[in-house]
Design a protein around this motif. Structure first.
Motif, short mmCIF file in Angstrom:
data_model
loop_
_atom_site.label_atom_id
_atom_site.label_comp_id
_atom_site.label_asym_id
_atom_site.label_seq_id
_atom_site.Cartn_x
_atom_site.Cartn_y
_atom_site.Cartn_z
N GLU A 64 -8.83 24.20 47.55
CA GLU A 64 -9.44 22.88 47.55
C GLU A 64 -8.40 21.81 47.27
O GLU A 64 -7.56 21.95 46.39
CB GLU A 64 -10.54 22.81 46.49
N ARG A 65 -8.48 20.75 48.02
CA ARG A 65 -7.52 19.68 47.81
C ARG A 65 -8.05 18.73 46.75
O ARG A 65 -8.87 17.87 47.02
CB ARG A 65 -7.25 18.98 49.13
N GLU A 66 -7.60 18.97 45.51
CA GLU A 66 -8.03 18.16 44.38
C GLU A 66 -6.88 17.32 43.85
O GLU A 66 -5.74 17.79 43.81
CB GLU A 66 -8.56 19.05 43.27
N PHE A 67 -7.19 16.14 43.43
CA PHE A 67 -6.15 15.22 42.94
C PHE A 67 -6.66 14.47 41.73
O PHE A 67 -7.86 14.36 41.50
CB PHE A 67 -5.79 14.20 44.04
N ILE A 104 -5.40 9.54 50.20
CA ILE A 104 -5.30 9.64 51.66
C ILE A 104 -3.94 9.13 52.14
O ILE A 104 -3.27 9.76 52.95
CB ILE A 104 -6.49 8.90 52.34
N TYR A 105 -3.51 7.98 51.60
CA TYR A 105 -2.21 7.43 51.98
C TYR A 105 -1.07 8.31 51.47
O TYR A 105 -0.08 8.52 52.16
CB TYR A 105 -2.04 6.00 51.44
N HIS A 106 -1.25 8.84 50.28
CA HIS A 106 -0.25 9.74 49.68
C HIS A 106 -0.04 10.97 50.55
O HIS A 106 1.07 11.46 50.70
CB HIS A 106 -0.75 10.13 48.28
N GLN A 107 -1.15 11.44 51.17
CA GLN A 107 -1.09 12.63 52.02
C GLN A 107 -0.71 12.28 53.46
O GLN A 107 -0.73 13.15 54.32
CB GLN A 107 -2.49 13.30 52.05
N HIS A 159 -5.42 2.48 33.02
CA HIS A 159 -5.40 3.52 31.97
C HIS A 159 -6.49 4.58 32.16
O HIS A 159 -6.68 5.43 31.31
CB HIS A 159 -5.52 2.86 30.59
N VAL A 160 -7.23 4.53 33.27
CA VAL A 160 -8.32 5.50 33.48
C VAL A 160 -7.96 6.48 34.60
O VAL A 160 -7.43 6.08 35.64
CB VAL A 160 -9.64 4.77 33.83
N LYS A 161 -8.28 7.77 34.37
CA LYS A 161 -7.98 8.78 35.38
C LYS A 161 -9.25 9.20 36.10
O LYS A 161 -10.31 9.34 35.49
CB LYS A 161 -7.37 10.02 34.71
N LEU A 166 -1.42 13.80 39.90
CA LEU A 166 -1.41 15.26 39.95
C LEU A 166 -2.02 15.75 41.26
O LEU A 166 -3.07 15.28 41.67
CB LEU A 166 -2.23 15.81 38.78
N CYS A 167 -1.35 16.65 41.94
CA CYS A 167 -1.91 17.24 43.15
C CYS A 167 -2.30 18.67 42.83
O CYS A 167 -1.47 19.44 42.36
CB CYS A 167 -0.88 17.25 44.27
#
Ligand SMILES: [Zn+2]
Length: 352
Positions: A227-230, A267-270, A236-238, A221-222
């Motif tokens: 604020e840049r929260e993800f 960071i890589y995703h962005q 199985h843990v978030k 989830l982005c």
């Protein structure tokens, strides 16, 4: 010989001060810390909220507090574990749970391990909760960016200088000075060509291994807004991530100053550069500042200029019986090096 060492950006020993005293006591440590404070003041540093970690030593606590009232104390977990062992709480399961709690970066893992300890025996759990010093990594101030909870650094300094310990006083002092000069010299050479933003080897290695682990995480989830929260799923843990604050729910990013695998996934995703999300403590500028000056070579004592100063006489040495010890003083029930702990606190089927 009393010594104070610290850790540089590359996770290596940075030697601060050493002093010779007649015996180890509150008085001698007070002398040492008074001079350490003066040394910092001479260099223009008036910071007094240092974080200290030490071996078990007579008088060190009171002396530190006198000169650094805003200090933060950590306790060496190796010693804390041996205190537990002395009290009769040992065995492979306790050992495992203790180290899970000690190395926990967050409340959840810490509490889970502590609950498991309590399920078996309330006494060690209470004892550990009552410890005044910081010992679990989740207790550390993220500003410090250092997650050491043992005094292994002191051990490695002791083993490096062990050969000098038997020497006469002046030879000892000269040998230590020489040892420090060589180490500082080689790092001074290394630092000189470093770019301010260049990542230090230690951080590079950590980044590499966390980078490999990040392959198993998924950004699920982005968050929008300012604020840049993800949200990152690791099996199985978030874990919630705040990219601006450089924090992760697992606690490792803020605790170590280097992004955890979850942070790296984001960071890589962005398509961003991980180096920009690492504490400046691990970069060239900090390393350069640490080794901005080296220790100058010294002439032979016969070539020293003569000064019109009073002659310093040796102190009255209170010599204890036997040969002076070279090894770190071990706690009464502490196992000798290489010996395995006995398995007398065993219960089965517990995994943290
Ligand atoms: Zn994380």
């Amino acid at each position: 010989m009393l010594t104070a060492v610290s850790i540089d950006a590359n996770n290596e020993i940075f030697f601060l001060a050493y002093g010779i005293v007649d015996t180890e006591s509150t008085e001698s440590w007070t002398y040492f810390f008074r001079n350490l404070r003066c040394l910092f003041a001479t260099e223009g540093c008036h910071k007094d909220d240092w974080t200290f970690i030490s071996d078990i030593m007579r008088g060190v606590d009171a002396a530190i507090h006198d000169f650094y009232p805003k200090e933060t104390r950590r306790i060496c977990c190796q010693h804390l574990y041996f205190n537990c062992k002395t009290a009769g709480w040992s065995g492979s399961t306790f050992h495992k749970l203790f180290w899970i709690a000690a190395d926990a970066y967050n409340e959840y893992v810490f509490e889970k391990a502590m609950t498991k300890i309590k399920e078996h025996d309330v006494a060690p759990e209470k004892y550990l909760r009552d410890v005044l010093e910081q010992w679990s990594k989740k207790m550390f101030d993220s500003k410090v960016c250092c997650d050491h909870n043992t005094t292994n650094i002191v051990e490695s300094f002791n083993s490096c200088t062990k050969a000098f310990r038997d020497m006469p006083m002046l030879t000892l002092l000269e040998a230590v000075r020489n040892w420090v000069m060589k180490r500082v010299g080689s790092r001074f050479d290394k630092a000189i060509n470093m770019e301010p933003d260049q990542l230090i080897e230690y951080a590079q290695n950590i980044l590499q291994s966390r980078s490999d682990d990040s392959r198993f995480c998924h950004v699920t989830l982005c968050g929008g807004g300012g604020e840049r929260e993800f949200e990152v799923r690791d099996r199985h843990v978030k874990f919630p991530i705040n990219q601006d604050l450089m924090t992760c729910g697992c606690g490792k990013w803020q605790g170590s100053g280097i992004p955890c695998k979850h942070g790296l996934r984001v960071i890589y995703h962005q398509r961003l550069e991980p180096t920009n999300f690492i504490s400046t403590y691990f970069k060239g500028a900090a390393y350069k500042a640490t080794y901005a000056r080296h220790i100058h070579p010294m002439a032979n004592p016969t070539h020293w200029p003569s000064f019109d100063v009073p002659q310093i006489l040796p102190t009255n040495v209170k010599r204890s019986a036997g040969r002076p010890t070279k090894q770190r003083r071990r706690a009464p029930h502490e196992a000798r090096k290489g010996k395995r702990h006995k398995n007398n606190w065993n219960f089965q089927g517990v995994e943290a």
